[in-house]
Design a protein around this motif. Structure first.
Motif, PDB file in Angstrom:
ATOM      1  N   GLY A  10       0.818  -1.210   0.000  1.00 15.44           N
ATOM      2  CA  GLY A  10       0.000   0.000   0.000  1.00 15.44           C
ATOM      3  C   GLY A  10       0.850   1.257   0.000  1.00 15.44           C
ATOM      4  O   GLY A  10       2.088   1.205   0.041  1.00 15.44           O
ATOM      5  N   PHE A  11       0.189   2.394  -0.026  1.00 14.88           N
ATOM      6  CA  PHE A  11       0.877   3.685  -0.113  1.00 14.88           C
ATOM      7  C   PHE A  11       1.844   3.882   1.060  1.00 14.88           C
ATOM      8  O   PHE A  11       3.004   4.257   0.868  1.00 14.88           O
ATOM      9  CB  PHE A  11      -0.159   4.804  -0.134  1.00 14.88           C
ATOM     10  CG  PHE A  11       0.422   6.187  -0.217  1.00 14.88           C
ATOM     11  CD1 PHE A  11       1.108   6.596  -1.339  1.00 14.88           C
ATOM     12  CD2 PHE A  11       0.266   7.078   0.836  1.00 14.88           C
ATOM     13  CE1 PHE A  11       1.648   7.883  -1.424  1.00 14.88           C
ATOM     14  CE2 PHE A  11       0.793   8.363   0.768  1.00 14.88           C
ATOM     15  CZ  PHE A  11       1.485   8.762  -0.366  1.00 14.88           C
ATOM     16  N   THR A 186       2.416  12.361  -5.100  1.00 16.69           N
ATOM     17  CA  THR A 186       1.497  11.542  -5.899  1.00 16.69           C
ATOM     18  C   THR A 186       0.140  11.364  -5.228  1.00 16.69           C
ATOM     19  O   THR A 186      -0.885  11.319  -5.899  1.00 16.69           O
ATOM     20  CB  THR A 186       2.091  10.154  -6.178  1.00 16.69           C
ATOM     21  OG1 THR A 186       2.279   9.452  -4.941  1.00 16.69           O
ATOM     22  CG2 THR A 186       3.421  10.274  -6.900  1.00 16.69           C
ATOM     23  N   LYS A 187       0.120  11.251  -3.900  1.00 18.68           N
ATOM     24  CA  LYS A 187      -1.133  11.054  -3.161  1.00 18.68           C
ATOM     25  C   LYS A 187      -1.087  11.831  -1.862  1.00 18.68           C
ATOM     26  O   LYS A 187      -0.012  12.070  -1.308  1.00 18.68           O
ATOM     27  CB  LYS A 187      -1.366   9.569  -2.854  1.00 18.68           C
ATOM     28  CG  LYS A 187      -1.638   8.703  -4.073  1.00 18.68           C
ATOM     29  CD  LYS A 187      -1.912   7.272  -3.646  1.00 18.68           C
ATOM     30  CE  LYS A 187      -2.187   6.370  -4.835  1.00 18.68           C
ATOM     31  NZ  LYS A 187      -2.440   4.964  -4.413  1.00 18.68           N
ATOM     32  N   GLN A 188      -2.286  12.186  -1.355  1.00 16.41           N
ATOM     33  CA  GLN A 188      -2.353  12.980  -0.124  1.00 16.41           C
ATOM     34  C   GLN A 188      -3.476  12.511   0.810  1.00 16.41           C
ATOM     35  O   GLN A 188      -4.151  13.306   1.444  1.00 16.41           O
ATOM     36  CB  GLN A 188      -2.543  14.470  -0.454  1.00 16.41           C
ATOM     37  CG  GLN A 188      -1.419  15.105  -1.248  1.00 16.41           C
ATOM     38  CD  GLN A 188      -1.526  14.827  -2.729  1.00 16.41           C
ATOM     39  OE1 GLN A 188      -2.609  14.909  -3.292  1.00 16.41           O
ATOM     40  NE2 GLN A 188      -0.420  14.517  -3.385  1.00 16.41           N
ATOM     41  N   GLY A 189      -3.700  11.203   0.895  1.00 16.03           N
ATOM     42  CA  GLY A 189      -4.715  10.700   1.802  1.00 16.03           C
ATOM     43  C   GLY A 189      -6.093  11.227   1.451  1.00 16.03           C
ATOM     44  O   GLY A 189      -6.493  11.268   0.275  1.00 16.03           O
ATOM     45  N   LEU A 190      -6.854  11.672   2.458  1.00 18.26           N
ATOM     46  CA  LEU A 190      -8.195  12.186   2.204  1.00 18.26           C
ATOM     47  C   LEU A 190      -8.183  13.435   1.339  1.00 18.26           C
ATOM     48  O   LEU A 190      -9.170  13.740   0.664  1.00 18.26           O
ATOM     49  CB  LEU A 190      -8.913  12.474   3.528  1.00 18.26           C
ATOM     50  CG  LEU A 190      -9.306  11.263   4.376  1.00 18.26           C
ATOM     51  CD1 LEU A 190     -10.122  11.715   5.589  1.00 18.26           C
ATOM     52  CD2 LEU A 190     -10.090  10.241   3.570  1.00 18.26           C
ATOM     53  N   VAL A 191      -7.076  14.155   1.327  1.00 19.84           N
ATOM     54  CA  VAL A 191      -7.002  15.358   0.491  1.00 19.84           C
ATOM     55  C   VAL A 191      -7.047  14.979  -0.990  1.00 19.84           C
ATOM     56  O   VAL A 191      -7.554  15.740  -1.819  1.00 19.84           O
ATOM     57  CB  VAL A 191      -5.738  16.178   0.821  1.00 19.84           C
ATOM     58  CG1 VAL A 191      -5.585  17.364  -0.123  1.00 19.84           C
ATOM     59  CG2 VAL A 191      -5.804  16.670   2.270  1.00 19.84           C
TER      60      VAL A 191
END
Length: 324
Positions: A10-11, A186-191
């Protein structure tokens, strides 16, 4: 040490595996698919195929390990076994699907923690991920605070109780409490969900004055904290993976709006329920969290890029990919 990692592809888990390998640990990661297995092998880890519903696999790998890092959690219906999916979808009225999903996800998390913890030697570490959204809202949360069953993430408090029970039996079990945004470019959780909504609806929204606060941490800093806790954390402790001062939802919305060139706007609670859907209770939660005790006790010094910088970089990257 020989470390078994769930959620290893996972991330967050991939960063944890990378950090463990670089620290000289021998890592086996849980992988649900062939692609996830390839990812782990390329990172220098061994592979155990399965999910956190496969208790025999968890028991076997934890028995062979000197310690466990547990980052897996069912965030999607597709992660669950077929029978569990049917219970979620058909086990009551449609309006109860979210609650049934949450219950089944927490049940699986709690079972996984208990199964692995029971076979670990006394003094062996079991470090589990846990959300700061399960703490009392509206006031600064400290590491000494217990989970709040009334919070938006309160269902997860059962998992934290399982950690305490293991600690009482001699396992060096502890939690890493993660904020709503664990991020990189690349990703920011809930954001990331807020960015997707802003793209879809051509508006970057927040509730009311937008004064609700979320904390954040860079993915690499979070991974380093898992390793610190594994190597020298205390039994029964809670460590806060908070690398930045709390950020208002209005600031996040303005940054997203500016990067996407869409307006940022305030919504009423009723409007927000329609706009945000399942995210609405989280958007309406003020979640300021301190990591002072964590930094002092483990010598953890977060140094990653700020969330708002990563939001801008992520949107720019997405736009570049879309136009290529």
């Amino acid at each position: 040490m020989r470390i078994f990692v769930t959620g290893a592809s996972g991330f967050i888990g991939t960063a944890v595996v990378r950090s463990l390998v670089l620290s000289g640990h021998e890592v086996t990661g849980l992988a649900r698919s062939a692609d996830a297995a390839k990812c782990l092998v390329s990172a220098g880890a061994a592979v155990a195929r399965g999910t956190i519903d496969d208790l025999d696999v968890l028991r076997r790998e934890a028995t062979k390990a000197d310690g466990v890092i547990h980052t897996a959690f069912f965030h999607k219906l597709s992660h669950m076994e077929f029978g569990t999916r049917l219970r979620v979808l058909l086990g009551g009225v449609p309006s109860g699907i979210v609650e049934r999903f949450s219950t089944c996800a927490v049940d699986a998390d709690q079972r996984a923690i208990q199964t692995m913890g029971r076979v670990l030697d006394k003094g062996a570490p079991l470090i589990a991920a846990f959300p700061t959204m399960a703490l009392m809202a509206g006031r600064w949360a400290k590491e000494t605070d217990a989970a709040d069953v009334r919070s938006v993430g309160g269902a997860r408090s059962r998992s934290e109780r399982a950690i305490h029970e293991l600690a009482e039996r001699g396992v060096r079990a502890a939690t890493i409490r993660l904020p709503p945004s664990v991020h990189d470019a690349t990703k920011q959780g809930l954001v990331t969900q807020l960015i997707a909504l802003a793209r879809k609806k051509n508006a970057s929204a927040y509730l009311g004055s937008g004064d609700h606060r979320w904390c954040a941490v860079h993915r690499e800093d979070a991974a380093a904290l898992f390793v610190h806790a594994l190597e020298r954390g205390d039994a029964g402790a809670h460590y806060h993976a908070v690398g930045e001062e709390p950020i208002t939802l209005r600031s996040i919305a303005l940054t997203i709006g500016s990067a996407l060139d869409v307006p940022a706007k305030s919504l009423s609670v009723t409007e927000g329920t329609r706009h945000f859907g399942w995210l609405a209770p989280f958007i309406g939660t003020d979640n300021p969290v301190s990591s002072r005790i964590t930094q002092e006790s483990l010598g953890w010094r977060p140094a990653g890029q700020h969330l708002l910088d990563d939001v801008g970089a992520s949107i720019k990257r997405g736009s570049a990919l879309a136009s290529s």
